[in-house]
Design an enzyme around this catalytic site. Structure first.
Site, PDB file in Angstrom:
ATOM      1  N   GLY A  50       0.579  -1.416  -0.076  1.00 58.44           N
ATOM      2  CA  GLY A  50      -0.128  -0.547  -0.282  1.00 58.44           C
ATOM      3  C   GLY A  50       1.062   0.910  -0.036  1.00 58.44           C
ATOM      4  O   GLY A  50       0.874   2.166  -1.022  1.00 58.44           O
ATOM      5  N   HIS A  51       1.878   1.121   1.148  1.00 57.89           N
ATOM      6  CA  HIS A  51       2.570   2.486   1.068  1.00 57.89           C
ATOM      7  C   HIS A  51       3.720   2.602  -0.488  1.00 57.89           C
ATOM      8  O   HIS A  51       3.593   3.476  -0.890  1.00 57.89           O
ATOM      9  CB  HIS A  51       3.251   2.269   2.084  1.00 57.89           C
ATOM     10  CG  HIS A  51       3.131   2.200   3.694  1.00 57.89           C
ATOM     11  ND1 HIS A  51       3.187   1.498   4.342  1.00 57.89           N
ATOM     12  CD2 HIS A  51       2.556   3.476   4.501  1.00 57.89           C
ATOM     13  CE1 HIS A  51       2.878   1.400   5.223  1.00 57.89           C
ATOM     14  NE2 HIS A  51       2.204   2.212   5.339  1.00 57.89           N
ATOM     15  N   GLN A  95      -0.363  10.506  18.158  1.00 58.27           N
ATOM     16  CA  GLN A  95      -1.231  10.238  17.727  1.00 58.27           C
ATOM     17  C   GLN A  95      -2.468   9.086  17.870  1.00 58.27           C
ATOM     18  O   GLN A  95      -3.104   8.204  17.060  1.00 58.27           O
ATOM     19  CB  GLN A  95      -1.802  10.224  15.856  1.00 58.27           C
ATOM     20  CG  GLN A  95      -0.366   9.258  15.342  1.00 58.27           C
ATOM     21  CD  GLN A  95      -0.289   8.980  13.580  1.00 58.27           C
ATOM     22  OE1 GLN A  95       0.273  10.324  13.428  1.00 58.27           O
ATOM     23  NE2 GLN A  95      -0.987   8.547  13.142  1.00 58.27           N
ATOM     24  N   SER A 110      -0.196  -2.296   8.065  1.00 56.62           N
ATOM     25  CA  SER A 110       1.465  -2.444   8.625  1.00 56.62           C
ATOM     26  C   SER A 110       0.505  -3.294  10.291  1.00 56.62           C
ATOM     27  O   SER A 110       1.607  -3.848  10.661  1.00 56.62           O
ATOM     28  CB  SER A 110       1.322  -1.146   9.782  1.00 56.62           C
ATOM     29  OG  SER A 110       2.038  -0.363   8.460  1.00 56.62           O
ATOM     30  N   ARG A 111      -1.089  -3.105  10.800  1.00 55.13           N
ATOM     31  CA  ARG A 111      -0.748  -4.032  11.622  1.00 55.13           C
ATOM     32  C   ARG A 111      -1.027  -5.243  11.258  1.00 55.13           C
ATOM     33  O   ARG A 111      -1.074  -5.776  12.008  1.00 55.13           O
ATOM     34  CB  ARG A 111      -2.032  -3.345  12.040  1.00 55.13           C
ATOM     35  CG  ARG A 111      -1.705  -1.463  13.059  1.00 55.13           C
ATOM     36  CD  ARG A 111      -3.129  -1.234  13.810  1.00 55.13           C
ATOM     37  NE  ARG A 111      -2.406  -0.405  14.806  1.00 55.13           N
ATOM     38  CZ  ARG A 111      -2.346   1.476  14.078  1.00 55.13           C
ATOM     39  NH1 ARG A 111      -2.788   1.117  13.005  1.00 55.13           N
ATOM     40  NH2 ARG A 111      -2.513   2.025  15.268  1.00 55.13           N
TER      41      ARG A 111
HETATM   42  O1  PAF Z   1      -1.511   7.147   8.326  1.00 52.44           O
HETATM   43  C1  PAF Z   1       0.235   7.661   8.531  1.00 52.44           C
HETATM   44  O2  PAF Z   1       1.029   6.528   8.634  1.00 52.44           O
HETATM   45  C2  PAF Z   1      -0.009   7.781   9.975  1.00 52.44           C
HETATM   46  O3  PAF Z   1      -1.190   8.956  10.371  1.00 52.44           O
HETATM   47  C3  PAF Z   1       1.315   9.708   9.357  1.00 52.44           C
HETATM   48  C4  PAF Z   1       0.139  10.703   8.437  1.00 52.44           C
HETATM   49  C5  PAF Z   1       1.824   8.979   8.570  1.00 52.44           C
HETATM   50  C6  PAF Z   1       1.227  10.375  10.321  1.00 52.44           C
HETATM   51  O4  PAF Z   1       2.079   9.885  11.503  1.00 52.44           O
END
Ligand code: PAF
Length: 278
Positions: free
Chosen positions: A35-36, A60, A185-186
């Site tokens: 995905g990334h 976060q 990732s999880r």
């Molecule tokens: O989606 C993410 O992986 C995170 O919320 C982000 C946008 C990198 C901010 O830490």
């Protein structure tokens, strides 16, 4: 591919790159998957220079266990980014990003009072803090985000409007495993048993789109929740069908030109999210 740890060293290079063409940026928390990489590949295609940040942002996380167990795979991430054509990785330490505690509080209005914002108080403020800092350091022309985090994309667009930034936000399709599970990732933290059951989430979302031709919004929601909860290993936290722009729940299909069904499911110790456009 360069690997930078400080904003000063990164900035010295980006100053020059900015005069040569566009900078694309992909913010991540690492533990990279396809995905990334699809975001990185798109940025590489559309820009002269691509920066990827890898930073597990503590502000976060509203759950300390989630922060501690979040997968960290820096070396593997760097190898994947190199192969994907990334030009620079920014991998700062926490004290580089937060030399002082960040006291800023963003007002995202109704966008943050529902779904992830309601279930994870403070989460989107933390996302706003880190993304605004990263945008400030990288000053990209374009930034790429995956639609799996549908609400996050809306929050980032609002952040850009609030701060009057000129970065273009590019939202990219969800990338799925062959069995339909949204890449995350999880997913690596799922037990084998939960991993086997997890594709039922997307299966139920696809069925929800079919039901929606005959059922009301409320009936569609209930049927979808019941379907997923049939598995003793999955438990729906919420399933909301919302207006794609306001993110407010709709009661009738006619209320939104494009309704989106957003879901969060607890699969053992792992919380998974996904969504589908109706
Ligand atoms: O989606 C993410 O992986 C995170 O919320 C982000 C946008 C990198 C901010 O830490």
């Amino acid at each position: 591919m360069r690997i930078e740890k400080t904003k000063q060293s990164m900035n010295a290079i980006l100053e020059e790159k900015r005069t040569e063409g566009t900078i694309g940026f992909v913010p991540t928390m690492g533990a990279l998957h396809e995905g990334h990489l699809s975001l990185v590949q798109r940025s590489v295609k559309e820009n002269n220079y691509t920066v990827v940040s890898i930073f597990v942002n503590p502000t976060q996380f509203n759950n300390s266990n989630d922060l501690e167990t979040y997968p960290r795979t820096l070396e593997a991430d760097i190898a994947l980014l190199e192969a994907a054509g990334c030009d620079m990785v920014f991998a700062p330490e926490v004290k580089e990003m937060y030399p002082e505690p960040d006291q800023r509080s963003f007002d995202f209005g109704d966008l943050e009072t529902v779904m992830e914002g309601e279930m994870r108080p403070g989460h989107f403020n933390g996302v706003g803090q880190v993304v605004s800092k990263l945008f400030d350091y990288v000053r990209p022309h374009r930034a790429y985000f995956g639609m799996k985090d549908f609400q996050q994309v809306a929050i980032i667009q609002k952040l850009v409007a609030l701060l009057e930034l000129s970065v273009e936000i590019v939202s990219c399709d969800i990338i799925r495993e062959d069995d339909g599970l949204a890449k995350s990732s999880r997913n690596t933290l799922l037990t084998p048993e939960h991993r086997l059951e997890a594709p039922n989430i997307y299966k139920a979302l696809l069925e929800a789109v079919k039901f929606s031709r005959e059922l009301t919004v409320k009936e569609t929601i209930q049927k979808t929740i019941d379907k997923i909860n049939e598995s003793s290993l999955l438990e729906v936290e919420y399933f909301s069908i919302v207006n794609n722009r306001t993110l407010q729940p709709i009661k009738k299909w006619e209320e939104a030109e494009n309704a989106v069904g957003c879901i969060a499911v607890q699969a053992g110790a792992v919380r998974l999210i996904d969504n589908i456009v109706f």
